[in-house]
Design a protein around this motif. Sequence first.
Motif, short mmCIF file in Angstrom:
data_model
loop_
_atom_site.label_atom_id
_atom_site.label_comp_id
_atom_site.label_asym_id
_atom_site.label_seq_id
_atom_site.Cartn_x
_atom_site.Cartn_y
_atom_site.Cartn_z
N ALA A 161 0.75 -1.25 -0.09
CA ALA A 161 -0.17 -0.04 0.02
C ALA A 161 0.77 1.41 -0.06
O ALA A 161 0.22 2.33 -0.26
N GLY A 162 2.12 1.08 0.15
CA GLY A 162 3.20 2.24 0.20
C GLY A 162 2.76 3.02 1.43
O GLY A 162 3.00 4.47 1.49
N THR A 163 2.21 2.55 2.54
CA THR A 163 1.93 3.34 3.85
C THR A 163 3.17 4.08 4.42
O THR A 163 3.06 5.12 4.80
N SER A 181 5.91 -0.62 15.37
CA SER A 181 6.31 -0.63 16.76
C SER A 181 5.93 -2.09 17.38
O SER A 181 4.67 -2.30 17.76
N ILE A 182 6.75 -2.89 17.33
CA ILE A 182 6.49 -4.08 17.80
C ILE A 182 6.71 -4.53 19.41
O ILE A 182 8.00 -4.31 19.83
N ARG A 209 2.66 2.59 13.94
CA ARG A 209 1.71 1.70 14.60
C ARG A 209 2.19 0.78 15.53
O ARG A 209 3.37 0.21 15.25
N GLN A 210 1.45 0.38 16.56
CA GLN A 210 1.89 -0.61 17.55
C GLN A 210 1.24 -1.85 17.26
O GLN A 210 0.22 -1.85 16.94
N TYR A 211 2.18 -2.92 17.12
CA TYR A 211 1.58 -4.24 17.23
C TYR A 211 2.22 -5.08 18.00
O TYR A 211 3.17 -4.97 18.60
N TYR A 268 -1.32 4.97 23.23
CA TYR A 268 -0.31 5.01 22.20
C TYR A 268 -0.76 5.98 21.05
O TYR A 268 -0.24 6.99 20.47
N ASP A 269 -2.00 5.73 20.60
CA ASP A 269 -2.61 6.33 19.21
C ASP A 269 -3.00 7.49 19.92
O ASP A 269 -2.92 8.55 19.21
#
Length: 586
Positions: A28-30, A249-250, A281-283, A262-263
């Motif tokens: 997606a080219g994020t 961000s893992i 983004r956190q995962y 976080y968001d």
Amino acid sequence: MSKELKNGLPPTPPTNFLRGIIDADIAAGTYANRQDAQGESLPQVVTRFPPEPNGYLHIGHAKSICLNFGLARDYGGRCHLRFDDTNPEKEDQEYVDTIIDSVKWLGFDWHHDGHPHLYYASNYFDFMYAGAQALIRAGHAYVDEQNAERMRETRGTLTEPGIDSPWRNRPAEESLRLFDEMRAGTHADGTLILRAKISMASPNMNLRDPAIYRIRHATHHNTGDKWCVYPMYSFAHPIEDALENISHSICTLEFEDQRPLYDWVLERLAEAGLLQPPAPRQYEFARLNLTYIVTSKRKLKQLVDEKIVDGWDDPRMPTLVGLRRRGYTPEAIRLMCERTGASKHNSWIDYSVLEGALRDDLDPKAARAVAVLNPLKLIIDNFPENADATETACSAPVYPMGHPEHDSAVRRFPISKELWIEREDFMEVPSKGYFRLFPGNRVRLRYGYVVECTGCDKDEQGNITAVHCTYFPDSKSGTPGSATYKVKGNLHWVSAVHALQAEVRLYERLFIDPHPDAGGKDFKAALNPDSRQVLQAYLEPTLQDARPGDLFQFERHGYFVADQLDSTADKLVFNRAVTLKDSWGK
């Protein structure tokens, strides 16, 4: 060497949910066409490993290290090493140094395109303070005067909303003034705290006006006494990620409930014009839960402070420095992390998986040697006193067959009239199925001659002090005559005259309970009283040049490493890293 073990890693990285997310973002080219503050192009995958320097890294951290650095490597990105040093009372330069060393030892590096990417949260304190001020001005934060106990009381429960602080609607100008006073050191620890203004009725407890700054009059390892207010991790972490242009961000699963905060922090600071899109983004993935260990830093520190173990690098500890001293290799740890994969579901991994990875790594590459750990004298009565050592010397391969570099390497060691054998290799009255030494039985001395037992010597208490035998000169291994002798027993031995004396430490698991601290149990009650046994052993003389860190397979006994601290040319000390086979499952 199997394909699975090439470079200590599988040739094709296994698929997991994180790779699926990254693949979708790339498609997606994020995070495409980004630049850093200096105008340099950024890779589409930027991860980070963010330890707090308040202790030594353990095997659980290795999973996060391998995952973050490994993903960045596989996608042509970069991984940052960042110290989340926002808690000055528990952090120290000693921990910074050992973390850097451990990450390097595991085989990872934070340089990319010639530039180092090692960072400290404390480097961003000015920005974080300005970000907190921006939140106050926008009505998203306020200074609270409730103490910690009262804040807990008014936080609410999972079924009941929290209670608003009396200072929740304090004017922004007043909160700004008090926040500046906090920074100036006007107020004592615990008297004031800065809280985010979100919702005391949120079903997510982490969003009930969480604390984002507290007062701590403590010297910081990096900033000294410049600050006496410090950001909370949940506030600092997303800011650090954003300033470093992290894409993914893992974290481990315990941070899943903090993802909305976080968001929220990133969204509010973007609204204030302090951060630019796209936001990281956190995962979350399941942490490594390994049986028979504890990984709580508090409990590990307790083991050290109470001298239950001999320091953070005790070979029984699950710390990376302890595993390294035990004889674990970075390749084995990386292999274990790859085999256990990345999942969204918590599960327990048996300690034998880690041990199996070490065996698989060392089996094809560890040099072989003979060690007698529980010695008993064996006297060959008819062996000539003046035998030519060169003619009678025995030989054996240094490495197992198929070793890519040293398949033909041979080690030579002498045999003499008096040998050391394992005490368990002789029985005066043999049990059924016993094929080793007993009066009248023949066995082969491994790599040497066939001998026949003739009896034994005893002391006044009836203890066996020596075993006697005769040998057959034409039976030496590798000679034509050896094929005419058929025996069932094959004994390890070393020449008593030429053997090297060494201290050998046999290590077992530190705990006998697979879950020593589960359910609030006293983990010390599960300590294994036999986790270390120290022996005085005899080794074949080819080990005289062994240096600290050298790894060997002691035939029959397992894999051993020359101790990194205690082993010297004058005093050899070996630690058993792992047995040849898993004995715990039996």
